[in-house]
Design a protein around this motif. Sequence first.
Motif, PDB file in Angstrom:
ATOM      1  N   THR A   1       0.848  -1.189   0.000  1.00 11.53           N
ATOM      2  CA  THR A   1       0.000   0.000   0.000  1.00 11.53           C
ATOM      3  C   THR A   1       0.887   1.244   0.000  1.00 11.53           C
ATOM      4  O   THR A   1       1.854   1.318   0.754  1.00 11.53           O
ATOM      5  N   VAL A   2       0.567   2.224  -0.835  1.00 15.23           N
ATOM      6  CA  VAL A   2       1.341   3.465  -0.905  1.00 15.23           C
ATOM      7  C   VAL A   2       0.597   4.599  -0.202  1.00 15.23           C
ATOM      8  O   VAL A   2       1.100   5.189   0.742  1.00 15.23           O
ATOM      9  N   CYS A   3      -0.627   4.890  -0.640  1.00 17.16           N
ATOM     10  CA  CYS A   3      -1.363   5.995  -0.034  1.00 17.16           C
ATOM     11  C   CYS A   3      -2.823   5.973  -0.448  1.00 17.16           C
ATOM     12  O   CYS A   3      -3.205   5.306  -1.416  1.00 17.16           O
ATOM     13  N   PHE A   4      -3.632   6.723   0.307  1.00 18.29           N
ATOM     14  CA  PHE A   4      -5.044   6.920   0.004  1.00 18.29           C
ATOM     15  C   PHE A   4      -5.230   8.354  -0.469  1.00 18.29           C
ATOM     16  O   PHE A   4      -5.155   9.289   0.332  1.00 18.29           O
TER      17      PHE A   4
ATOM     18  N   GLU B   1     -12.431  12.304   1.457  1.00 16.74           N
ATOM     19  CA  GLU B   1     -11.597  11.132   1.715  1.00 16.74           C
ATOM     20  C   GLU B   1     -12.070   9.986   0.827  1.00 16.74           C
ATOM     21  O   GLU B   1     -13.225   9.927   0.409  1.00 16.74           O
ATOM     22  N   SER B   2     -11.176   9.067   0.547  1.00 15.90           N
ATOM     23  CA  SER B   2     -11.495   7.950  -0.335  1.00 15.90           C
ATOM     24  C   SER B   2     -11.006   6.651   0.284  1.00 15.90           C
ATOM     25  O   SER B   2     -10.002   6.632   1.010  1.00 15.90           O
ATOM     26  N   ASN B   3     -11.713   5.561  -0.006  1.00 14.48           N
ATOM     27  CA  ASN B   3     -11.213   4.257   0.432  1.00 14.48           C
ATOM     28  C   ASN B   3     -10.443   3.543  -0.677  1.00 14.48           C
ATOM     29  O   ASN B   3     -10.018   2.396  -0.511  1.00 14.48           O
ATOM     30  N   GLN B   4     -10.259   4.220  -1.801  1.00 12.91           N
ATOM     31  CA  GLN B   4      -9.389   3.693  -2.851  1.00 12.91           C
ATOM     32  C   GLN B   4      -7.936   3.973  -2.483  1.00 12.91           C
ATOM     33  O   GLN B   4      -7.640   4.966  -1.828  1.00 12.91           O
TER      34      GLN B   4
ATOM     35  N   VAL C   1       3.563  11.417  -1.305  1.00  9.98           N
ATOM     36  CA  VAL C   1       2.351  12.154  -0.959  1.00  9.98           C
ATOM     37  C   VAL C   1       2.583  13.651  -1.076  1.00  9.98           C
ATOM     38  O   VAL C   1       1.747  14.390  -1.600  1.00  9.98           O
ATOM     39  N   ASP C   2       3.735  14.118  -0.597  1.00  9.61           N
ATOM     40  CA  ASP C   2       4.036  15.549  -0.667  1.00  9.61           C
ATOM     41  C   ASP C   2       4.339  15.995  -2.091  1.00  9.61           C
ATOM     42  O   ASP C   2       3.859  17.053  -2.531  1.00  9.61           O
TER      43      ASP C   2
ATOM     44  N   GLY D   1       0.110  16.716  -0.998  1.00 12.99           N
ATOM     45  CA  GLY D   1      -0.509  16.634   0.312  1.00 12.99           C
ATOM     46  C   GLY D   1      -1.946  16.164   0.301  1.00 12.99           C
ATOM     47  O   GLY D   1      -2.511  15.908   1.376  1.00 12.99           O
ATOM     48  N   TYR D   2      -2.570  16.015  -0.864  1.00 15.70           N
ATOM     49  CA  TYR D   2      -3.958  15.562  -0.938  1.00 15.70           C
ATOM     50  C   TYR D   2      -4.013  14.025  -0.948  1.00 15.70           C
ATOM     51  O   TYR D   2      -4.599  13.399  -1.837  1.00 15.70           O
ATOM     52  N   ALA D   3      -3.401  13.429   0.046  1.00 16.36           N
ATOM     53  CA  ALA D   3      -3.389  11.976   0.201  1.00 16.36           C
ATOM     54  C   ALA D   3      -2.835  11.648   1.577  1.00 16.36           C
ATOM     55  O   ALA D   3      -2.214  12.502   2.228  1.00 16.36           O
TER      56      ALA D   3
END
Length: 627
Positions: free
Chosen positions: A172-175, A523-526, A558-559, A564-566
């Motif tokens: 997993t990387v990020c949401f 927010e997302s669950n993907q 993410v940055d 930052g939107y994750a």
Amino acid sequence: MTHDDDTPSRLTRRAVLATLGVGATSGCIRSIQSTAGRDTADQLALSVKTLPADADPRATRIARFLVTNLNQVGIDAKVVPMSREELFRDVLLNQSFDVYVAQHPGSHDPDFLRPLTHSAFDVEIGWSNPFGYADLELDDLLDRQTRVTSDRRDKTLDTIQQKLVRNQPFSTVCFPETIRSTRDGRFVGRDDLPVHSVPWYLSLTEQATGEAVDTDSSTVNTQTPSANTTAVETTTAETPDESEPTVFQMTLSDSRPTENLNPLAVEFRCPDSVTSLLYDAPARYVDGDVVPWLAESIELVTEGDGNELVGYLRLREDLTWHDGTSLTAEDVAFTFAFLQDTSFGSSSTPVPSPRFRELTSLVDSAEATSDREVRLEFGRVSEPVAERVFTVPVLPEHIWTNQTGRAMGSSLNTDSNVTKALVWNNPNPVGSGPFEFVSSTVKQSVVLEPFEDHFLAGGSVDGRAGEFHVPTFDQLVFKLVPSSGAAVELLQRGEADATASPLLPEEVSTIGQDDSLALHVAESNQFYHVGYNVRRAPLSNPRFRRAIAGLVDKGHLVDDVFRGYASPASSPLGSDGDAVPPALHWDQTDPELPFHGSNGELDVDAAREVFRDLGYRYTEDGRLLSG
């Protein structure tokens, strides 16, 4: 004793054969080297498949970051960009990949981890264990979490997450947060609902002429319930003309809906799909809750010895399909039987639909007991898990019974037969949803119109479904745009009303500076992830996969990539919160496999030492040898 990645004794034939092909590499690499000529070893090579930059620049940049670091540790790696349907065909249908980077569709319930990683699903296609991962202990845990409830389920899910993070069948990387925009004007929708969700479309209300709309476009909607509304202007609002149809226009950056509207085609579908407007289900998600929809009522009861769950579903009266045919309980029962075997018994082995497999695999049987009533048997499944089954879209029996035959000349390279139902592009879809199909032009647009015979168009409706209505505009048009920036430009010019596909973070400042636009961030669950084909050496070795995972600086990505939107994460259930065990909460770095370096810069010596510890050796010029 069964180790985390050893071949278990109770696997299906295909799983056993697949594991035999790679099983010799499940242990220490040094045992391989003793049988291989050191002088003839080749450099280890891996391909990383992903989407091209114009389709998903974030996936592309994650893949490039990983490949750069793989090259730095001596692996001959390359990025292989391909279209969405090609990528998902290779990964989800044909299992033809080494490593891939993509976004998983996520789920409302953690039970999606069961088909994603359970060895029983390795014989199937879609998001059913595309990695080829096999672990009997994990299988037992995944089965157990469907039966237990409350604290017992939480503890089981904690153990499942820790086991998956330890063995890394995928990383997993990020949401990412979903960013969308709407234009102020003639129609308003509830902004406590996600833009482009079915409930959002069914909350759009036309304002009286001259009525003022109070909308603060600088406010970011984080999907928390509120009484506010979001104003959206149709393209005909500025110069109303009774002779012209009222068109509500959405921008779409994904061309797949213009090419295929089959709700079962996994390589063409995403969670917020256009097909969800065409096909209704007995229940829908509203604010995270399962709400009766086509169903007038849904009841779950325990029968027999107290271990078997049974569901009773009663449909609303006078439901119809878009072609005027009556929708009955027989269609519902057919749907569950069909999704479990799209050959409908004509093949020697069942051919299940890969899409919705997470849900249909929980149903033992479905029987129509009257024109409006269906009885479903679940076996030993908890009520919170079982209630989600009712969100499966209902298919018209009179249409889909013609698609049960074997698909000839299919591009799918699978061990199972492939039915027409799984590859049919469904050019004239017939559903029962709030919108019906009008036309589509490949790589240009999809046109729908409100379904006048939908149950929400007939007056008052009991229950939470009654909060919604079929909108009053004449057409809903999804127009394909080449980029996120082009979508915002159409909004600014008044040529679009809202964005269906999520926007890139780069567009946020433009939206914020335009008083006519509203910004919606949810927010997302993907989640973005790196997937490994564990059927192939050396990816069959969990220690090798862990070594690769340590080359990904999630916080930096993410940055840098998501601005930052994750939220960076180690677990496929998120980065913190009640669903994730404290040991996997994100705290400045990956709690299980921290990046070998800082601020996106790899500590090459430290990273190479990990591969040396695995038993690999390097040439004098720094190439990592495969044997």
